[in-house]
Design a protein around this motif. Structure first.
Motif, PDB file in Angstrom:
ATOM      1  N   MET A 116      61.045 -26.470 -13.151  1.00 33.44           N
ATOM      2  CA  MET A 116      61.661 -25.536 -12.209  1.00 33.44           C
ATOM      3  C   MET A 116      61.849 -26.166 -10.839  1.00 33.44           C
ATOM      4  O   MET A 116      62.834 -25.890 -10.138  1.00 33.44           O
ATOM      5  CB  MET A 116      60.807 -24.270 -12.100  1.00 33.44           C
ATOM      6  CG  MET A 116      60.796 -23.424 -13.363  1.00 33.44           C
ATOM      7  SD  MET A 116      59.513 -22.137 -13.364  1.00 33.44           S
ATOM      8  CE  MET A 116      60.132 -21.034 -12.091  1.00 33.44           C
TER       9      MET A 116
ATOM     10  N   GLU B 205      65.177 -28.125  -9.856  1.00 34.10           N
ATOM     11  CA  GLU B 205      66.226 -27.334  -9.222  1.00 34.10           C
ATOM     12  C   GLU B 205      65.773 -26.809  -7.862  1.00 34.10           C
ATOM     13  O   GLU B 205      66.589 -26.645  -6.950  1.00 34.10           O
ATOM     14  CB  GLU B 205      66.630 -26.171 -10.119  1.00 34.10           C
ATOM     15  CG  GLU B 205      67.786 -25.366  -9.548  1.00 34.10           C
ATOM     16  CD  GLU B 205      68.240 -24.233 -10.443  1.00 34.10           C
ATOM     17  OE1 GLU B 205      69.379 -23.753 -10.262  1.00 34.10           O
ATOM     18  OE2 GLU B 205      67.449 -23.798 -11.316  1.00 34.10           O
ATOM     19  N   GLY B 206      64.464 -26.550  -7.728  1.00 33.51           N
ATOM     20  CA  GLY B 206      63.962 -26.042  -6.464  1.00 33.51           C
ATOM     21  C   GLY B 206      64.307 -26.948  -5.297  1.00 33.51           C
ATOM     22  O   GLY B 206      64.758 -26.489  -4.240  1.00 33.51           O
TER      23      GLY B 206
ATOM     24  N   VAL C 170      64.347 -20.640  -6.550  1.00 30.60           N
ATOM     25  CA  VAL C 170      64.465 -20.573  -8.008  1.00 30.60           C
ATOM     26  C   VAL C 170      64.089 -19.183  -8.501  1.00 30.60           C
ATOM     27  O   VAL C 170      64.764 -18.607  -9.362  1.00 30.60           O
ATOM     28  CB  VAL C 170      63.577 -21.636  -8.686  1.00 30.60           C
ATOM     29  CG1 VAL C 170      63.699 -21.567 -10.205  1.00 30.60           C
ATOM     30  CG2 VAL C 170      63.940 -23.032  -8.202  1.00 30.60           C
TER      31      VAL C 170
ATOM     32  N   LYS D  92      66.797 -16.713  -7.818  1.00 30.79           N
ATOM     33  CA  LYS D  92      67.868 -16.851  -8.808  1.00 30.79           C
ATOM     34  C   LYS D  92      67.483 -16.181 -10.126  1.00 30.79           C
ATOM     35  O   LYS D  92      68.293 -15.466 -10.736  1.00 30.79           O
ATOM     36  CB  LYS D  92      68.155 -18.338  -9.020  1.00 30.79           C
ATOM     37  CG  LYS D  92      69.205 -18.636 -10.076  1.00 30.79           C
ATOM     38  CD  LYS D  92      69.381 -20.138 -10.260  1.00 30.79           C
ATOM     39  CE  LYS D  92      70.327 -20.438 -11.422  1.00 30.79           C
ATOM     40  NZ  LYS D  92      70.491 -21.889 -11.635  1.00 30.79           N
TER      41      LYS D  92
END
Length: 402
Positions: free
Chosen positions: A66, A69-70, A369, A372
């Motif tokens: 994760m 993308e963070g 994240v 989202k």
């Protein structure tokens, strides 16, 4: 009131998770209301303070995944707002080199090919001066890690939400929630309706979830955030390339100890204890904090200082340039789940109510994240990640502590 304001989505709680969720919803052109019970900004919850750590060094692969993308989303927000939110310092990870916790951290970086530097007892002090590596400890540096400027980041997320047409109402305490095809939220100042609701209320999560007949095994604890004086000013300063650090475990240390280079307060270094359920009970999903539960509305009545004694001993032995007596003690709150993993899920009975809770003291870095993901759940979209570690259903076998 006879009339209500109508929105597409309402988000309750303007901490980091709620603010980013509202931001993601308004980016999809949804009319979104962000509600906050206190005057913004405030220091009553879990998102205040100048700094948080950002890292990929985790002992679970799904968190490291994760954070790939963070990092991208934090950088994107920096570009959009034109504000510096992150400073790369590296993260020094130390611990008994054959212990499971230390090996899990190291293994995650190795599997994901995350840039790291392995240190040895022979070269440790060449790279990390003014820190003593305990006998038998290993050490490595997650070179991607660093410091998030937390207060600044939270303010930017709320400003970007507002710029896109989002509505923020602070000083409005939620007093009732009526679920249904349309959710009705009553506050101390108004009544609002929406087709979807997101609850990101931090330590107040269960108080709000009671309105929708749900109780999660969340434990709210007061945390001491400690700052310690350097014997020589700027010895551990961020400008001297001193890294953030994390001790996975050690002699007399049951939980993680973590620290930041001096930066927030001149001449003071931030060093705190962070409980790690994985280190305490790797064979069980059941682990409870060893302190007493705190009512978030009575936070400052709790004065447990057992963690400070542990920190004093650690600093006296391993940080020779730091005075082993706290110069400043601030308060924060953790909302802990038994397994220390987040809750990211829909209400089991009401699919248009989404819950983000139980961030267990390590959720801030995931803010963009999580925003989202909670947005995707609200919109009925397939989540970008496997959310099985974060589902409410995992608590069905949890037993009460002895």
């Amino acid at each position: 009131m006879s009339t209500s304001e109508v929105y597409d989505y309402i988000v309750i709680g303007a901490g980091v998770q709620g603010s980013f969720t509202a931001y993601e919803l308004v980016k999809t052109k949804k009319k979104t209301l962000l509600l906050e019970q206190f005057t913004l900004p405030h220091t009553r919850g879990s998102s205040h303070g100048q700094t948080r750590m950002i890292r990929k060094a985790y002992d679970q692969n799904f968190y490291a995944d994760m954070m790939d993308e963070g990092y991208e989303l934090w950088a994107q927000l920096e570009r959009e707002a034109g504000v510096k939110l992150f400073r790369r310092t590296g993260l020094l990870v130390m611990g008994p080199e054959n212990s499971q916790s230390y090996l899990d951290f190291k293994s995650t970086l190795e599997k994901k090919k995350i840039p790291m530097m392995v240190l040895t007892p022979d070269n440790f002090n060449q790279h990390i001066p003014n820190v003593i590596l305990a006998d038998g400890d290993g050490a490595f540096v997650d070179t991607t890690a660093g410091v998030l400027y937390a207060d600044r980041a939270l303010k930017v997320a709320q400003e970007q939400f507002h710029k896109l047409g989002g509505v923020i109402k602070d000083q409005e305490k939620v007093i009732d929630i009526k679920p249904g095809l349309t959710v009705t939220v009553s506050t101390s100042a108004g009544v609002y309706q929406a087709m979807g609701l997101v609850i990101t209320a931090g330590p107040w999560a269960n108080k709000l979830l009671a309105h929708v007949n749900l109780h999660l095994p969340l434990e709210v604890v007061r945390i001491n955030v400690c700052y310690w004086k350097e014997k020589v000013p700027d010895l551990y300063h961020v400008n001297k390339r001193f890294p953030c650090f994390l001790l996975t475990e050690g002699e007399g240390v049951k939980d993680h100890i973590y620290g930041f280079p001096s930066n927030e307060y001149p001449g003071l270094i931030k060093i705190c204890e962070h409980e790690d359920a994985q280190a305490r009970s790797r064979s069980s999903n059941i682990c409870y904090h060893n302190g007493s539960e705190t009512d978030p509305d009575q936070r400052d009545k709790k004065t447990d200082c057992a963690d400070i004694d542990i920190l004093r001993r650690y600093i006296a032995h391993y940080l020779p340039g730091v005075i082993p007596d706290p110069a400043v003690i601030e308060s924060c709150m953790y909302t802990l789940t038994p397994d220390r993993h987040f809750v990211l899920d829909r209400h089991p009975a009401y699919g248009n109510i989404v819950i983000g809770a139980g961030f267990s003291g390590h959720g801030f870095k995931f803010g963009p994240v999580i925003g989202k993901l909670l947005c995707e759940l609200s919109l009925g979209e397939l989540p970008s990640y496997d959310l099985s570690p974060f589902q409410i259903s995992r608590f069905q076998t949890i037993k009460s502590p002895l």
